[in-house]
Design a protein around this motif. Structure first.
Motif, PDB file in Angstrom:
ATOM      1  N   THR A  31      -6.372  -2.709   1.383  1.00  0.00           N
ATOM      2  CA  THR A  31      -6.251  -2.440   2.824  1.00  0.00           C
ATOM      3  C   THR A  31      -6.098  -3.749   3.607  1.00  0.00           C
ATOM      4  O   THR A  31      -6.936  -4.651   3.487  1.00  0.00           O
ATOM      5  CB  THR A  31      -7.483  -1.656   3.297  1.00  0.00           C
ATOM      6  OG1 THR A  31      -7.511  -0.427   2.563  1.00  0.00           O
ATOM      7  CG2 THR A  31      -7.447  -1.365   4.782  1.00  0.00           C
TER       8      THR A  31
ATOM      9  N   GLU B  78      -7.981  14.363   9.507  1.00  0.00           N
ATOM     10  CA  GLU B  78      -6.854  13.753   8.792  1.00  0.00           C
ATOM     11  C   GLU B  78      -6.049  14.738   7.955  1.00  0.00           C
ATOM     12  O   GLU B  78      -4.845  14.588   7.849  1.00  0.00           O
ATOM     13  CB  GLU B  78      -7.285  12.521   7.985  1.00  0.00           C
ATOM     14  CG  GLU B  78      -7.628  12.737   6.545  1.00  0.00           C
ATOM     15  CD  GLU B  78      -7.969  11.461   5.795  1.00  0.00           C
ATOM     16  OE1 GLU B  78      -7.138  10.559   5.737  1.00  0.00           O
ATOM     17  OE2 GLU B  78      -9.077  11.389   5.236  1.00  0.00           O
TER      18      GLU B  78
ATOM     19  N   SER C  63      -9.836  10.504   1.069  1.00  0.00           N
ATOM     20  CA  SER C  63     -10.761   9.988   0.065  1.00  0.00           C
ATOM     21  C   SER C  63     -11.949  10.943  -0.079  1.00  0.00           C
ATOM     22  O   SER C  63     -12.572  11.316   0.917  1.00  0.00           O
ATOM     23  CB  SER C  63     -11.223   8.606   0.519  1.00  0.00           C
ATOM     24  OG  SER C  63     -12.027   8.030  -0.473  1.00  0.00           O
TER      25      SER C  63
ATOM     26  N   SER D 194     -14.346   4.248   3.739  1.00  0.00           N
ATOM     27  CA  SER D 194     -15.138   3.201   3.085  1.00  0.00           C
ATOM     28  C   SER D 194     -16.202   2.660   4.038  1.00  0.00           C
ATOM     29  O   SER D 194     -17.327   2.360   3.632  1.00  0.00           O
ATOM     30  CB  SER D 194     -14.220   2.072   2.601  1.00  0.00           C
ATOM     31  OG  SER D 194     -13.411   2.565   1.555  1.00  0.00           O
TER      32      SER D 194
ATOM     33  N   SER E 133     -13.797  -1.007  -0.218  1.00  0.00           N
ATOM     34  CA  SER E 133     -12.419  -0.507  -0.152  1.00  0.00           C
ATOM     35  C   SER E 133     -12.067   0.225  -1.436  1.00  0.00           C
ATOM     36  O   SER E 133     -12.153  -0.348  -2.521  1.00  0.00           O
ATOM     37  CB  SER E 133     -11.457  -1.682   0.051  1.00  0.00           C
ATOM     38  OG  SER E 133     -10.120  -1.245  -0.036  1.00  0.00           O
ATOM     39  N   GLN E 134     -11.673   1.469  -1.306  1.00  0.00           N
ATOM     40  CA  GLN E 134     -11.262   2.236  -2.484  1.00  0.00           C
ATOM     41  C   GLN E 134     -10.082   1.548  -3.159  1.00  0.00           C
ATOM     42  O   GLN E 134     -10.121   1.237  -4.339  1.00  0.00           O
ATOM     43  CB  GLN E 134     -10.897   3.665  -2.055  1.00  0.00           C
ATOM     44  CG  GLN E 134     -10.633   4.662  -3.178  1.00  0.00           C
ATOM     45  CD  GLN E 134      -9.290   4.487  -3.871  1.00  0.00           C
ATOM     46  OE1 GLN E 134      -9.220   4.416  -5.103  1.00  0.00           O
ATOM     47  NE2 GLN E 134      -8.224   4.371  -3.118  1.00  0.00           N
ATOM     48  N   SER E 135      -9.029   1.306  -2.382  1.00  0.00           N
ATOM     49  CA  SER E 135      -7.789   0.754  -2.960  1.00  0.00           C
ATOM     50  C   SER E 135      -7.922  -0.730  -3.288  1.00  0.00           C
ATOM     51  O   SER E 135      -7.248  -1.228  -4.184  1.00  0.00           O
ATOM     52  CB  SER E 135      -6.640   0.932  -1.965  1.00  0.00           C
ATOM     53  OG  SER E 135      -6.919   0.194  -0.780  1.00  0.00           O
TER      54      SER E 135
END
Ligand code: UD1
Ligand code: M6R
Length: 371
Positions: A114, A249, A162, A65, A109-111
């Motif tokens: 965080t 990752e 992501s 992000s 932020s995707q979620s």
């Protein structure tokens, strides 16, 4: 549901033409013959005046992000004329860095859950900044606690890495730049070119996804490597950081994104005939500088993989041998959306070929809810 795909990450990479369309749906207006093309972000329309008056825009996020915000920074600076600074959420908290009432703090932020980003949001609220959220999750903590914001509407993202959220975040922030930037005569052509570019972006993404097999072939050549460097600059500095993040990752291979302008200040010492180096050198105002970086890497017999615009293979490979990945050219500020896709595909195939878990990499969680 993975549909016909083997993994969520693969599905989410290939879904991007559709997720980008959903992100833009109802938000781009291509007026009639005399009506200018405009952007409408419902969640921000009552706050644009305040944002335009702010002394600074601060982007705050973690991981991918943060990288998406970095990709959007140049166009926001250009169209708004407001200074834009970047903060990794944990670092802002560690330093208790200055945040003022005259600031607009944008939380990406995707979620939306965080921990570091949420704590930075509390901190910015305490300091009186206008807090704007950019998130994929309706009802998430960040969506609830910010004063206003934009949902990226990329659809649920399941793979820990992501992918589609990254490209949708960049598109939302490009739209944010258009919304904040004034509609002056002097920048009208630029604005229209970006809006046209946004309309056509899903097609260009569909085109670049055809590189799938080529990236699988490249992955099979890199399968046993220890390390991979990724050089980028300008709009694509973010692409280098994000490409390297994907590789480390999921493929569990050391990888580092490097600002090409910093090459001579250290990283050049690593260059030899064996270390693979990806160079992002698509057409924009930095192209000639990247060409000279390529020349210098050739001169040290670097093992190069160059991502360039269609038709530029000869221009980037003169002076040494290298593998070339040609991508469609789009408006400069949207190019990071296209350029990350071959690197997402590379990280995906490298992981599968190396036999690692692509959707749930070891030690990682989709949403990092602890500090
Ligand atoms: C909204 C509706 C959408 C509808 C559209 C029709 C929601 C969630 N969205 O979309 O279903 O099709 O109107 O015009 O009902 N917000 C925050 N922080 C964030 C993200 C959003 O405060 O991090 C706020 C926004 O300021 C806004 C609301 O949440 O008040 C909805 O945001 P968004 O979904 O982006 O708005 P629209 O695109 O207008
Ligand atoms: O949900 P968020 O966007 O706030 O998550 C931030 C990072 O944890 C996240 O982007 C992480 O870096 C990803 N696993 C990257 O693929």
């Amino acid at each position: 549901n993975k549909g016909n795909y083997e993994h969520y990450m693969q599905k989410e990479i290939h879904e991007q033409p559709e997720s980008l369309k959903t992100t833009m749906r109802g938000r781009l207006i291509r007026g009639g013959s005399c009506k200018a093309k405009t952007v409408l972000l419902g969640g921000l329309k009552d706050h644009l005046k305040t944002i335009r008056r702010s002394r600074r825009i601060v982007f705050i996020g973690c991981g991918t992000s943060y990288n998406a915000a970095l990709a959007a920074r140049p166009i926001l600076e250009e169209l708004s004329g407001i200074p834009v600074t970047m903060e990794i959420a944990s670092d802002l908290l560690d330093r208790q860095g200055p945040i003022y009432r005259e600031d607009t703090a944008v939380f990406v932020s995707q979620s939306g859950e965080t921990a570091d980003t949420l704590l930075a949001l509390e901190y910015a609220l305490d300091n009186g900044a206008l807090c704007v959220g950019i998130t994929n999750t309706v009802g998430s903590a960040i969506a609830r606690h910010t004063h206003c914001g934009v949902h990226i509407n990329a659809g649920c993202e399941i793979g820990v890495a992501s992918t589609k959220a990254y490209t949708s975040q960049i598109v939302v922030m490009a739209m944010l730049a258009l919304a904040i930037g004034g509609d002056t005569i002097s920048n009208q052509a630029r604005r229209e070119a970006i809006i046209d570019g946004l309309f056509d972006l899903p097609n260009k993404v569909r085109e670049v996804l055809k590189l799938d097999q080529e990236m699988k072939d490249l992955a099979s050549l890199l399968i046993a490597e220890q390390s991979l460097l990724v050089f980028g600059r300008g709009y694509n500095y973010a692409t280098s950081l994000e490409g390297a993040l994907k590789v480390k990752e999921v493929a569990l291979m050391h990888s580092e994104g490097i600002l090409a302008g910093e090459m001579k200040h250290g990283p050049l010492a690593l260059v030899d005939e064996t270390l693979p180096i990806v160079v992002i050198a698509t057409r924009d105002t930095c192209f000639s500088k990247q060409q000279s970086v390529i020349q210098q890497l050739h001169a040290r017999k670097g093992r190069l993989i160059v991502v360039c615009s269609k038709g530029d293979a000869a221009a980037v490979s003169s002076g040494g041998s290298c593998r070339v990945i040609e991508v469609p050219q789009v408006e400069d500020c949207l190019q990071p959306v296209v350029n990350i896709i071959p690197l997402q595909l590379l990280a995906y195939h490298l992981t599968v070929l190396r036999g690692f878990n692509v959707d749930q990499p070891r030690n990682l969680a989709k949403s990092v809810t602890t500090q």
